[in-house]
Motif scaffolding. Structure first.
Motif, PDB file in Angstrom:
ATOM      1  N   ASN A 198      -2.838   4.323  -4.880  1.00  0.00           N
ATOM      2  CA  ASN A 198      -2.303   5.100  -5.991  1.00  0.00           C
ATOM      3  C   ASN A 198      -3.172   6.328  -6.259  1.00  0.00           C
ATOM      4  O   ASN A 198      -2.666   7.438  -6.452  1.00  0.00           O
ATOM      5  CB  ASN A 198      -2.201   4.227  -7.246  1.00  0.00           C
ATOM      6  N   THR A 199      -4.484   6.120  -6.244  1.00  0.00           N
ATOM      7  CA  THR A 199      -5.420   7.230  -6.463  1.00  0.00           C
ATOM      8  C   THR A 199      -5.309   8.264  -5.350  1.00  0.00           C
ATOM      9  O   THR A 199      -5.335   9.478  -5.605  1.00  0.00           O
ATOM     10  CB  THR A 199      -6.856   6.693  -6.537  1.00  0.00           C
TER      11      THR A 199
ATOM     12  N   TRP B  13       0.843  -1.197   0.000  1.00  0.00           N
ATOM     13  CA  TRP B  13       0.000   0.000   0.000  1.00  0.00           C
ATOM     14  C   TRP B  13       0.877   1.244   0.000  1.00  0.00           C
ATOM     15  O   TRP B  13       0.647   2.183  -0.762  1.00  0.00           O
ATOM     16  CB  TRP B  13      -0.911  -0.013   1.229  1.00  0.00           C
TER      17      TRP B  13
ATOM     18  N   GLU C 192       2.445   1.893  -3.415  1.00  0.00           N
ATOM     19  CA  GLU C 192       1.488   2.394  -4.397  1.00  0.00           C
ATOM     20  C   GLU C 192       1.128   3.860  -4.122  1.00  0.00           C
ATOM     21  O   GLU C 192       0.980   4.658  -5.048  1.00  0.00           O
ATOM     22  CB  GLU C 192       0.220   1.535  -4.385  1.00  0.00           C
TER      23      GLU C 192
ATOM     24  N   ARG D 122       3.992   5.918  -5.309  1.00  0.00           N
ATOM     25  CA  ARG D 122       4.023   5.984  -6.773  1.00  0.00           C
ATOM     26  C   ARG D 122       3.015   7.015  -7.291  1.00  0.00           C
ATOM     27  O   ARG D 122       3.323   7.813  -8.186  1.00  0.00           O
ATOM     28  CB  ARG D 122       3.727   4.607  -7.368  1.00  0.00           C
ATOM     29  N   GLY D 123       1.805   7.018  -6.724  1.00  0.00           N
ATOM     30  CA  GLY D 123       0.802   7.996  -7.135  1.00  0.00           C
ATOM     31  C   GLY D 123       1.224   9.419  -6.818  1.00  0.00           C
ATOM     32  O   GLY D 123       1.021  10.336  -7.621  1.00  0.00           O
TER      33      GLY D 123
ATOM     34  N   GLN E 154       3.894  10.438  -9.328  1.00  0.00           N
ATOM     35  CA  GLN E 154       3.329  10.645 -10.670  1.00  0.00           C
ATOM     36  C   GLN E 154       2.656  12.003 -10.774  1.00  0.00           C
ATOM     37  O   GLN E 154       2.755  12.681 -11.801  1.00  0.00           O
ATOM     38  CB  GLN E 154       2.324   9.524 -10.978  1.00  0.00           C
TER      39      GLN E 154
ATOM     40  N   GLU F 267      -2.140  10.303  -5.792  1.00  0.00           N
ATOM     41  CA  GLU F 267      -2.287  11.306  -6.847  1.00  0.00           C
ATOM     42  C   GLU F 267      -3.073  12.520  -6.343  1.00  0.00           C
ATOM     43  O   GLU F 267      -2.729  13.680  -6.660  1.00  0.00           O
ATOM     44  CB  GLU F 267      -2.988  10.694  -8.056  1.00  0.00           C
TER      45      GLU F 267
END
Length: 290
Positions: A256-257, A30, A33, A36-37, A40, A260
């Motif tokens: 990830n969401t 978790w 991820e 990473r988001g 990004q 972001e």
């Protein structure tokens, strides 16, 4: 003061220093991820991300918490961060304590925590994504997929997030007339023994749970797979990382969401928007995965 800035960031053509203080209890996959988001969403920004993971101690001695606080103060003093991202209840609590002591005066963007008390004009250098775990959706889903449902067993711990999950779960289970038990304070082997005795007409919901009584490590993907093998009852999860690792599905948290969304708020602050002008957002509905 350790750090003293306004609610916005004046870039001055230099790299911004951002601390990510993470206490979220969903495990390493978790966290990866989410990171990473976040990266990004901020790829076009000149930033240096410094991630620090913190976890609660099974030791009730207050000296452990004091040592954690002192280490955080030293980290802030040494690096002079321009902005802090907090992930999880404990991380947010530590940072707000420092704000109250006037030891931290940089913008804080929070995620993975209950921010309802700070919605509106709180006066703090704080914004973020209010945590809304989809417990209602998961209970209704379980009742639909297990038509002769006898009981739901919730795995959780005593962390602030665990307490929030437990309280909401109990309220909803009573509202929907669903029999339930709470599994907390057990180590992994005790939970595994319990799951091996369940029938197919029962279900397990993975909230958050320590892997052992020492160190309070999150329930790993490998441990979830082992629980699934031992249990005749299906496992459902609030966390996307458990799907495909033994949990059959559920309305899940997508890191990830979330990363972001936090990254987009971070962009606004780095572009000069005052953190106090960025409203706290309710997290968008999570999807269901199988």
């Amino acid at each position: 003061l350790l750090v003293c800035l306004s609610g916005s960031f004046n870039a001055q053509a230099r790299t911004a220093r951002v601390l990510v203080l993470n206490s979220y209890p969903a495990g390493p996959q978790w966290n990866a991820e989410f990171d990473r988001g976040l990266r990004q969403a901020t790829v076009e920004q000149s930033i240096w991300l410094f991630t620090r993971q913190i976890s609660p101690s099974a030791n009730p001695d207050a000296s452990y918490r004091m040592a954690q606080d002192e280490l955080l103060k030293q980290t802030l003093l040494y690096y002079q961060f321009d902005l802090v991202v907090s992930v999880g209840e404990q991380a947010l609590t530590q940072l707000l304590d420092l704000q109250d002591q006037e030891l931290l005066q940089v913008p804080v963007i929070a995620a993975g925590a209950d921010l309802s008390a700070y919605m509106g004009a709180s006066g703090r250098l704080l914004s973020g994504i209010h945590e809304q775990l989809p417990l209602r959706e998961n209970l209704l889903l379980i009742r639909q997929l297990v038509p002769d449902l006898e009981a739901i067993h919730l795995l959780t711990d005593d962390s602030p997030t665990g307490q929030q999950i437990r309280n909401n779960f109990v309220q909803l289970a009573k509202q929907f007339a669903i029999s339930y038990t709470l599994w907390q304070g057990h180590n992994y082997e005790e939970v595994k023994a319990k799951t091996s005795q369940l029938s197919r007409n029962q279900a397990v919901l993975l909230g958050n749970m320590q892997l052992s009584k020492i160190g309070q490590k999150p329930l790993s993907e490998q441990a979830i797979a082992s629980l699934s093998e031992a249990s005749r009852a299906p496992l459902f999860s609030l966390w996307g990382g458990a799907i495909g690792q033994g949990a059959v599905g559920g309305f899940v948290s997508l890191p990830n969401t979330l990363g972001e969304a936090v990254g987009q708020m971070l962009n606004q602050v780095l572009q000069g928007t005052d953190i106090r002008d960025i409203p706290i957002e309710a997290r968008p509905p999570q999807p269901y995965l199988f």
